[in-house]
Structure formats: structure tokens, C-alpha cells
Design a protein around this motif. Structure first.
Motif, PDB file in Angstrom:
ATOM      1  N   THR A  65       6.498   7.042   9.004  1.00  0.00           N
ATOM      2  CA  THR A  65       6.854   8.451   9.125  1.00  0.00           C
ATOM      3  C   THR A  65       6.932   9.083   7.742  1.00  0.00           C
ATOM      4  OG1 THR A  65       9.224   8.115   8.979  1.00  0.00           O
ATOM      5  CG2 THR A  65       8.274   8.006  11.165  1.00  0.00           C
ATOM      6  N   VAL A  66       6.471  10.325   7.708  1.00  0.00           N
ATOM      7  CA  VAL A  66       6.620  11.129   6.497  1.00  0.00           C
ATOM      8  C   VAL A  66       7.385  12.381   6.922  1.00  0.00           C
ATOM      9  CG1 VAL A  66       5.425  12.466   4.752  1.00  0.00           C
ATOM     10  CG2 VAL A  66       4.532  10.233   5.424  1.00  0.00           C
ATOM     11  N   THR A  67       8.528  12.594   6.295  1.00  0.00           N
ATOM     12  CA  THR A  67       9.372  13.720   6.693  1.00  0.00           C
ATOM     13  C   THR A  67       9.543  14.673   5.518  1.00  0.00           C
ATOM     14  OG1 THR A  67      10.581  12.125   8.035  1.00  0.00           O
ATOM     15  CG2 THR A  67      11.552  14.308   7.799  1.00  0.00           C
ATOM     16  N   ASP A  68       9.349  15.959   5.789  1.00  0.00           N
ATOM     17  CA  ASP A  68       9.664  16.938   4.754  1.00  0.00           C
ATOM     18  C   ASP A  68      10.712  17.900   5.313  1.00  0.00           C
ATOM     19  OD1 ASP A  68       8.571  19.455   5.894  1.00  0.00           O
ATOM     20  OD2 ASP A  68       6.645  18.419   5.723  1.00  0.00           O
ATOM     21  N   HIS A  69      11.254  18.733   4.452  1.00  0.00           N
ATOM     22  CA  HIS A  69      12.248  19.696   4.913  1.00  0.00           C
ATOM     23  C   HIS A  69      11.802  21.098   4.568  1.00  0.00           C
ATOM     24  CE1 HIS A  69      14.766  16.480   6.269  1.00  0.00           C
ATOM     25  NE2 HIS A  69      14.560  15.868   5.116  1.00  0.00           N
ATOM     26  N   LEU A  72       1.281  12.863   2.842  1.00  0.00           N
ATOM     27  CA  LEU A  72       2.094  13.167   1.664  1.00  0.00           C
ATOM     28  C   LEU A  72       1.639  14.469   1.012  1.00  0.00           C
ATOM     29  CD1 LEU A  72       2.454   9.577   0.192  1.00  0.00           C
ATOM     30  CD2 LEU A  72       4.296  11.000   1.090  1.00  0.00           C
ATOM     31  N   ASP A  73       0.324  14.687   0.971  1.00  0.00           N
ATOM     32  CA  ASP A  73      -0.202  15.957   0.448  1.00  0.00           C
ATOM     33  C   ASP A  73       0.419  17.128   1.198  1.00  0.00           C
ATOM     34  OD1 ASP A  73      -1.919  15.226  -1.615  1.00  0.00           O
ATOM     35  OD2 ASP A  73      -3.597  14.844  -0.268  1.00  0.00           O
ATOM     36  N   ASN A  74       0.421  17.007   2.528  1.00  0.00           N
ATOM     37  CA  ASN A  74       0.995  18.072   3.358  1.00  0.00           C
ATOM     38  C   ASN A  74       2.473  18.274   3.062  1.00  0.00           C
ATOM     39  OD1 ASN A  74      -1.308  18.759   4.640  1.00  0.00           O
ATOM     40  ND2 ASN A  74      -0.858  17.690   6.563  1.00  0.00           N
ATOM     41  N   ALA A  75       3.198  17.152   3.003  1.00  0.00           N
ATOM     42  CA  ALA A  75       4.640  17.244   2.783  1.00  0.00           C
ATOM     43  C   ALA A  75       4.933  17.947   1.462  1.00  0.00           C
ATOM     44  CB  ALA A  75       5.252  15.848   2.803  1.00  0.00           C
ATOM     45  N   LEU A  76       4.162  17.586   0.430  1.00  0.00           N
ATOM     46  CA  LEU A  76       4.373  18.213  -0.882  1.00  0.00           C
ATOM     47  C   LEU A  76       4.032  19.694  -0.841  1.00  0.00           C
ATOM     48  CD1 LEU A  76       2.941  15.494  -3.270  1.00  0.00           C
ATOM     49  CD2 LEU A  76       5.256  16.408  -3.308  1.00  0.00           C
ATOM     50  N   ILE A  79       9.508   8.815   3.086  1.00  0.00           N
ATOM     51  CA  ILE A  79       8.476   8.013   3.748  1.00  0.00           C
ATOM     52  C   ILE A  79       9.133   6.726   4.210  1.00  0.00           C
ATOM     53  CG2 ILE A  79       7.625   7.221   1.463  1.00  0.00           C
ATOM     54  CD1 ILE A  79       4.924   6.777   2.878  1.00  0.00           C
ATOM     55  N   ARG A  80       8.957   6.446   5.502  1.00  0.00           N
ATOM     56  CA  ARG A  80       9.572   5.238   6.065  1.00  0.00           C
ATOM     57  C   ARG A  80       8.504   4.463   6.822  1.00  0.00           C
ATOM     58  NH1 ARG A  80      13.849   5.973  10.216  1.00  0.00           N
ATOM     59  NH2 ARG A  80      14.045   3.729   9.965  1.00  0.00           N
ATOM     60  N   ALA A  81       8.645   3.165   6.879  1.00  0.00           N
ATOM     61  CA  ALA A  81       7.726   2.365   7.678  1.00  0.00           C
ATOM     62  C   ALA A  81       8.460   1.146   8.197  1.00  0.00           C
ATOM     63  CB  ALA A  81       6.529   1.939   6.843  1.00  0.00           C
ATOM     64  N   VAL A 137       0.837  -1.202   0.000  1.00  0.00           N
ATOM     65  CA  VAL A 137       0.000   0.000   0.000  1.00  0.00           C
ATOM     66  C   VAL A 137       0.875   1.256   0.000  1.00  0.00           C
ATOM     67  CG1 VAL A 137      -1.514   1.365   1.484  1.00  0.00           C
ATOM     68  CG2 VAL A 137      -2.067  -1.023   1.014  1.00  0.00           C
ATOM     69  N   LEU A 138       1.916   1.244   0.843  1.00  0.00           N
ATOM     70  CA  LEU A 138       2.784   2.414   0.931  1.00  0.00           C
ATOM     71  C   LEU A 138       3.606   2.582  -0.350  1.00  0.00           C
ATOM     72  CD1 LEU A 138       3.987   2.176   4.627  1.00  0.00           C
ATOM     73  CD2 LEU A 138       2.204   3.628   3.660  1.00  0.00           C
ATOM     74  N   ALA A 139       4.024   1.455  -0.944  1.00  0.00           N
ATOM     75  CA  ALA A 139       4.794   1.539  -2.184  1.00  0.00           C
ATOM     76  C   ALA A 139       3.938   2.166  -3.284  1.00  0.00           C
ATOM     77  CB  ALA A 139       5.262   0.142  -2.600  1.00  0.00           C
ATOM     78  N   ASP A 140       2.655   1.753  -3.348  1.00  0.00           N
ATOM     79  CA  ASP A 140       1.742   2.334  -4.344  1.00  0.00           C
ATOM     80  C   ASP A 140       1.590   3.831  -4.143  1.00  0.00           C
ATOM     81  OD1 ASP A 140       1.319   0.038  -5.655  1.00  0.00           O
ATOM     82  OD2 ASP A 140      -0.726  -0.319  -4.950  1.00  0.00           O
ATOM     83  N   LEU A 141       1.413   4.218  -2.875  1.00  0.00           N
ATOM     84  CA  LEU A 141       1.222   5.641  -2.588  1.00  0.00           C
ATOM     85  C   LEU A 141       2.482   6.430  -2.936  1.00  0.00           C
ATOM     86  CD1 LEU A 141      -0.770   5.508   0.738  1.00  0.00           C
ATOM     87  CD2 LEU A 141      -1.434   6.806  -1.284  1.00  0.00           C
TER      88      LEU A 141
END
Lengths: 484, 227
Positions: free
Chosen positions: A404-408, A377-381, A392-394, A333-337
Motif C-alpha cells: 500500500t502507498v498512502t498519501d494525505h 509513489l510518483d502519484n503520492a508525491l 509505503i507498507r508491504a 526492491v521496495l526498500a530501494d524505491l
């Protein structure tokens, strides 16, 4: 919001709110407890009296009986040793030795003529075939009640021994009087006690009922008094207070959300309305009109999507969607996203990398997890600068799965992080970006449904959002689902 | 195509009927569940647009269940204000082929109704899809255009396959999300546009004639001519 807007309890319809302090006498639980108390008290008084009777008058009775039996037995054995004269002399000895003059000895021939004894004649009122009985005997001009025992001697002779039972009679008369008075006192005490119990009962629940009435009338600040004795009533009071606290928090939440809805939806509605009215008045060409209508439609679609997000959050919070729980491959699921969003990141000159443990599985609602991670992911983008990296890590962490979703991007103030999952909350620097402030609220609802939580942290620079989920959440409902 | 619209709200019904007629369909309308059931059972329709809450004692679910019990397989699209996920599941379980919630955009409704009728027709399994000079072999999973091989990622392949299966029809972004990715939510980001534009790079850019067209306010369409 004023109290006037709170729903008022309906007073019509057969008195939906009955005054708790004035119930019918028979229906009153206080009276019922009182009656139960009085009955129990009365029964124990009767039992106590019965025991007293048995252990005093009864004991006396049994003692006399045993004495008479012993006396008779020894006279019979004298007869066997020494014959009739022996019995006669033994009787005389006993009569002479009886200083208290409370004994009766009689010896008669088969025709019931008296041979010896301390009475004038064989008592006629004693039936011939009866061995035990009570007799009224005249002694020294006094009528005395005697307990007697008649028995046969060989040769047709009949003997009788007796003892004065007036002591027992007096005692029983005394006891009867005492018991009568005791019964009276018991009744009085029972009634008084019942009254006291009823009052105590009422006093204890009066505070609870007063509080409940105040709350149902709209005053949610009232609480039941806790007496600090740590007893059952305190426990009850604390439970009720906890319940009221929770209701209060929920009410606050509802109030806050409805305020937010009123405020946050007013803006786009105003915009759409203004646009339409403006076009209706000022549009010169059909193209202008069409453009205004189209833009108003976009605004309305935005409003609808806010509503849908709100409804979805409350749907998730209600837990109604546990029915769709199943085990699925979270890694896939995460790979697809990641693949879906990676193209977007690339187009915007960002990079999206993913690091997901192979074979990561989760018991949960696939659609909801997809939407939650998509929101992150929407937020991160949205907040990443050009050239920014998103990760994105799991991985499995004991019984938990962490995503976790990390942005900079610019990250978030510490104070804002605490409020980020509130509905409609938008950090100051995010106000210029499009969005409704519902994304993280939904993520949090999804996390909670999966027995987890959402955590925000500073990624220095940027924001790291961690979705913590129970990897095999089992409650009764989901357990039966997996079994089915 | 013949389409039956069962919808009790006058404004919504008028709007839907008018739009479908403008798109070239023959439309019958009834505001009542009982009449709707009667018409659906006694006449032949290519698709039914069905509201869930209807007057007349027969609601949409009941209507559909009765229809399916009679072995009638007319494609049905639910159009309902009942928007919870469980409502949707219920509608699809009862035999609905698609489920749309109100409020809705007409373009989305039209695209979905037309997709439904197409699905009803192509029952036989196909191994090859062809649109103009674009060829897709579903068995070897290869794509050629004008005899020239095009390399596609698995997801791009499925995206193109979906577009080709619905060639000549408008395909909305939501339909693509559901049909290609199996996602049932609307991302805030324009993810679909980006993926379609990537596909265009490979399928359209090297060739003089574009096949994938953008339909304003609606979605995409794959065909030779401009829509």
C-alpha cells in the motif's frame, strides 16, 4: 465512430465469405447427417427383418426337423423291439392317426420296393445317400412340399418320415412379401427422415450462421437465440454469445482508447505545432527560435512518453512478459524505491516512511513491479501537500502480498476511484497537474499480470492505493520456468 | 574515436553522423546491413551504432551475431524503433552493449556511445578512482577530497563511483537510473536530480571548486573544468 470505419470483410479472393445456406450438396453437413441417418435406419431395419425371419420361419423349420428326428428315432427303437412287422404296424398306426394328412411314412426293402407307407413309390428324386431333404409330393391331386428324413434300418431296409412344409413355405412367401414392402417403406422413411434431419440441422445452425455473418459484416449487437431448453445447442449459443460480449467489450475498449489517444495527443501535438509555426513566423532572434524549438522538443518527448506508456501497458496486458518472471526479494526492491523517493519527499518538505515485512519474496517481474510501485509513489508525491506524510507498507497476506502507498493529499472522489485505472482518465482536480492519466492503468495491468488487482480507498484524508499480488503465481508457463 | 553508423534512414543517419563529428569523432556511415558487416569486420572501430531493421538482407541482429561469432568485440549500441522489452532483451542477448529506442535525444546517444568506448578500454580491475583532488578507494569504500574524509551512504557511494568512472563524459539521468539503481523506466519525478544534489552537498559544497557539473538538456559531468 460510424460503422463505415469498421474493417469490411473482403468479398474478393475466391469468396472469402461463402454463403452458409448454399453449400455444395456433397459438402453439406446436413446432407451428410441425413445420409448417415438413412444408413443407420436401413441397417437397423435389415437387422430387425433378419431377426423376425429367424424367429418365425426358422423356428418352424427347426421344429419340423426336431419332430422328424424324434419320429425316426422312435421307429428305429420299435424295429429293435418288434422287428420289421412292428415298424410296419407302427407306421400304419401313425398314418391312420394323422388326421391332418400332413405326414409321410415310407418303408422300403434294400431294392427300394415299398413295404409300407402312404405313397405309391419310393421317391426317385431323393438321392440314396441323402438323409435330409425337401420333396414335392402329390397328395390328393395337390403338389405339396414336404420336409423329409430318410434313415436306414438294420438288414438293408430304409425308411422315410416327412412333414408337410407348405405352412413354412407360405409363411416365408408371406414374409418375403412383407419384407419387400418393409424395405420399400424403410427406404422412403429413411429418405424422408434424412431430409428432416438435414432440415433440422440447418434450422439449428441457421441462426448461428446468420448471427456470425451479421457480426462479421460489422453488426456486433447481434446475438444467437437461446431457446431456453438448456440443451447442447443452447450451450453453444450461450458460449458464442459470451464470446461476442467479450469481443464487444474489447472493441469498445479499443474504440475508447483510440478516441482518447486522438483527443489526448492532439493537445500536445497542437501545442508543439503552434509553437514551431509561431516561431517560424514571428521569432525575431535566433535565441527566440532556439527556445521555441527546445520547448517543442519537450512537448514531443511528452507525446513519445505517452506512446511508450501505452505500448508498455498493452505489452503487459498481452501477457507477453511472463517470460521474465522469477522469484525476487520484494522487500529489498521496495526498500530501494523508498530510498530513491525519500530524498525527493524530504526536498519537498514531506516525509516518506516505509514499513515492509522482512524477507518478503515474490514470484514475478521485478522491473514491472518496480515501475508499478514507482508510479504509485510518483502519484503520492504529486498530490501530497507540503509537510504531508507518505507511507509505503508491504506484508504477506496468505497467498497474497499487499503493497500500500498512502498519501494525505486531497484524495479522490468515490466515482473517480472506479474510473481511475482507465487509460487517460484524470480526475477533475488533477487536470492542473502534469501527467498523462496512464500511471494507474499501467499499475493495474501489472497487478493483473501477477494475478492480482489494484484497490483505491479513502485514507481520510488522502488516498490509499493497494497493490494486491499473488506471491507465487504459477501457471503452466511459469511452472516450467521455475523447473528449468 | 572511430565510430561506424549503420542506419538506413537518411535523416536520422545525417543527424547522428553530423552530431558525432561535431563531438570530435571520426564517423563512417553505411545504410546497408551487408556493407555494415563488411566494414565492421574488416576495419577497426571504437564503437558501432547499429539499427535493427536494415536493407540488404542482413539485419542488425544478424550483423552483430556474425560479428561476435568472428570474435570481434567492438562495443555496439543498438538504435532501434523496436521498443518492446523483449526486443531489447534480444538485442542485448545477441551481444549488444546498449540499446536505445527511437525516437531519441542526441545528447543521450552521444553520452551512451562515449560511455561504451570508455568501457571497452578499462578492462583491468581498478581499486582506486581519482578525479582532481577527489579520491575513491573501492576496497575500503572510502572517499576523500583534498585529504578530507567524506561520509557517504551506500547509494551515494555508487552514484559517485559511476560519475567518477565516467569522468569527463556526460552521464544522462537514464544512464544513472540504469547504472546505479538498475531501473529501466523513467520516473515522472526528478528523483535523480535530487540525489545528485544531495551528493553535491557532500562532495562539492565544502570545497571551493565544484566537480559535479550540470550539462543542460543532457545530464551531469564530473570533472575539474566547467564543461
Amino acid at each position: 465512430m460510424s460503422e463505415g470505419t469498421l474493417p469490411q470483410p473482403a468479398l474478393a479472393g475466391g469468396g472469402a465469405v461463402r454463403k452458409l445456406t448454399q453449400p455444395g450438396l456433397l459438402r453439406s453437413a446436413g446432407v451428410r447427417f441425413g445420409v448417415i441417418y438413412a444408413t443407420l435406419f436401413g441397417l437397423s431395419a435389415v437387422a430387425l427383418a433378419g431377426f423376425l425371419w429367424w424367429s418365425t420361419a426358422g423356428l418352424l423349420d427347426r421344429q419340423i426337423t426336431a419332430e422328424l428326428q424324434q419320429d425316426a428315432d422312435s421307429l428305429v427303437s420299435v424295429y429293435f423291439d418288434e422287428g420289421l412287422p412292428g415298424v410296419t404296424s407302427a407306421m400304419k398306426d401313425r398314418i391312420n392317426g394323422n388326421i391332418d394328412d400332413d405326414a409321410l411314412y415310407l418303408l422300403a426293402d434294400p431294392e427300394f420296393h415299398l413295404i409300407a407307407g402312404n405313397a405309391n413309390a419310393w421317391p426317385a428324386e431323393m438321392p440314396i445317400d441323402q438323409d435330409w431333404g425337401s420333396l414335392r409330393v402329390k397328395r390328393d391331386g395337390l403338389d405339396v412340399l414336404m420336409r423329409v428324413h430318410a434313415f436306414d434300418l438294420p438288414g438293408g431296409y430304409r425308411a422315410m418320415v416327412g412333414r408337410d412344409a407348405s405352412v413354412r413355405q407360405n409363411l416365408s412367401r408371406l414374409m418375403e412379401g412383407a419384407l419387400f414392402w418393409a424395405a420399400g417403406i424403410a427406404v422412403v422413411l429413411g429418405v424422408v427422415g434424412a431430409w428432416a434431419v438435414r432440415g433440422l440441422f440447418r434450422a439449428t445452425i441457421a441462426d448461428v450462421s446468420a448471427t456470425a455473418m451479421a457480426v462479421s459484416a460489422g453488426d456486433l449487437s447481434r446475438r444467437v437465440r437461446v431457446h431456453g431448453q438448456d440443451d447442447e445447442f443452447d450451450l453453444l449459443a450461450e458460449t458464442i454469445n459470451d464470446m461476442l460480449d467479450r469481443i464487444g467489450r474489447l472493441m469498445d475498449g479499443v474504440k475508447q482508447v483510440s478516441n482518447a489517444i486522438a483527443h489526448d495527443l492532439r493537445t500536445p501535438i497542437t501545442r508543439a505545432r503552434t509553437r514551431l509555426e509561431d516561431a517560424s513566423i514571428h521569432a525575431k532572434t535566433e535565441a527566440d527560435l532556439r527556445q521555441a524549438v527546445d520547448r517543442a522538443l519537450v512537448d514531443l518527448d511528452g507525446i513519445v512518453s505517452v506512446f511508450q506508456a501505452l505500448l508498455r501497458i498493452s505489452e503487459i496486458e498481452a501477457g507477453a512478459r511472463r517470460s521474465a518472471f522469477a522469484r525476487f526479494d520484494l522487500g529489498a526492491v521496495l526498500a530501494d524505491l523508498a530510498e530513491l523517493y525519500e530524498a525527493v519527499a524530504e526536498e519537498r518538505g514531506m516525509t516518506l516512511s516505509s514499513d515492509v515485512t522482512q524477507g518478503l519474496s515474490l514470484f514475478g517481474d521485478r522491473d514491472m513491479i518496480q515501475q508499478a510501485v514507482a508510479n504509485l509513489l510518483d502519484n503520492a508525491l504529486k498530490f501530497s501537500p507540503e509537510g504531508g506524510a507518505i507511507e509505503i507498507r508491504a506484508w504477506q497476506d496468505g497467498a497474497l502480498v499487499r503493497v500500500t502507498v498512502t498519501d494525505h493529499g486531497p484524495g479522490m472522489q468515490q466515482a473517480d476511484m472506479l474510473r481511475a485505472t482507465e487509460r487517460f482518465f484524470r480526475a477533475e482536480q488533477a487536470r492542473s497537474t502534469p501527467g498523462s492519466g496512464l500511471g494507474l492503468a499501467l499499475v493495474q495491468a501489472v497487478a493483473q499480470l501477477h494475478g492480482g488487482e489494484i484497490m483505491l480507498a479513502d485514507a481520510q484524508p488522502g488516498l490509499r492505493t493497494t497493490l494486491v499480488l499473488q506471491s507465487s503465481l504459477t501457471d503452466d508457463k511459469s511452472a516450467t520456468l521455475t523447473a528449468a | 574515436m572511430r565510430i561506424l553508423v549503420v542506419e538506413d534512414d537518411k535523416d536520422v543517419a545525417n543527424f547522428v553522423v553530423k552530431g558525432l563529428r561535431e563531438a570530435g569523432h571520426v564517423v563512417e556511415h553505411t545504410p546497408n546491413g551487408r556493407d555494415g558487416l563488411f566494414m565492421a569486420a574488416s576495419e577497426n572501430f571504437d564503437a558501432i551504432v547499429l539499427d535493427r531493421m536494415l536493407p540488404g538482407g542482413v539485419d542488425g541482429l544478424k550483423l552483430l551475431e556474425t560479428l561476435r561469432a568472428q570474435n570481434n568485440h567492438t562495443p555496439v549500441l543498438f538504435l532501434s524503433a523496436m521498443a518492446q522489452v523483449d526486443d531489447r532483451v534480444k538485442g542485448l542477448k545477441a551481444g549488444g552493449d546498449d540499446y536505445m529506442t527511437k525516437p531519441f535525444a542526441f545528447a543521450e546517444l552521444l553520452a551512451r556511445v562515449e560511455a561504451l568506448t570508455r568501457r571497452g578500454k578499462s578492462d583491468a580491475p581498478t581499486t582506486k578512482l581519482m578525479v582532481a583532488d577527489l579520491e575513491m578507494d573501492l576496497l575500503s569504500r572510502s572517499v576523500k577530497r583534498a585529504g578530507q574524509k567524506i561520509d557517504l551512504q551506500p547509494r551515494e557511494f555508487r552514484l559517485l563511483e559511476f560519475l567518477m568512472r565516467h569522468s569527463g563524459q556526460v552521464v544522462t539521468r537514464t544512464m544513472l537510473l540504469e547504472g546505479v539503481w538498475d531501473y529501466h523506466f523513467d520516473p515522472q519525478t526528478n528523483v535523480i536530480d535530487v540525489h545528485v544534489s544531495r551528493l553535491r552537498q557532500k562532495v562539492d559544497k565544502p570545497f571551493p571548486q565544484p566537480l559535479i557539473h550540470t550539462v543542460r538538456n543532457a545530464g551531469y559531468m564530473l570533472q575539474l573544468e566547467e564543461p
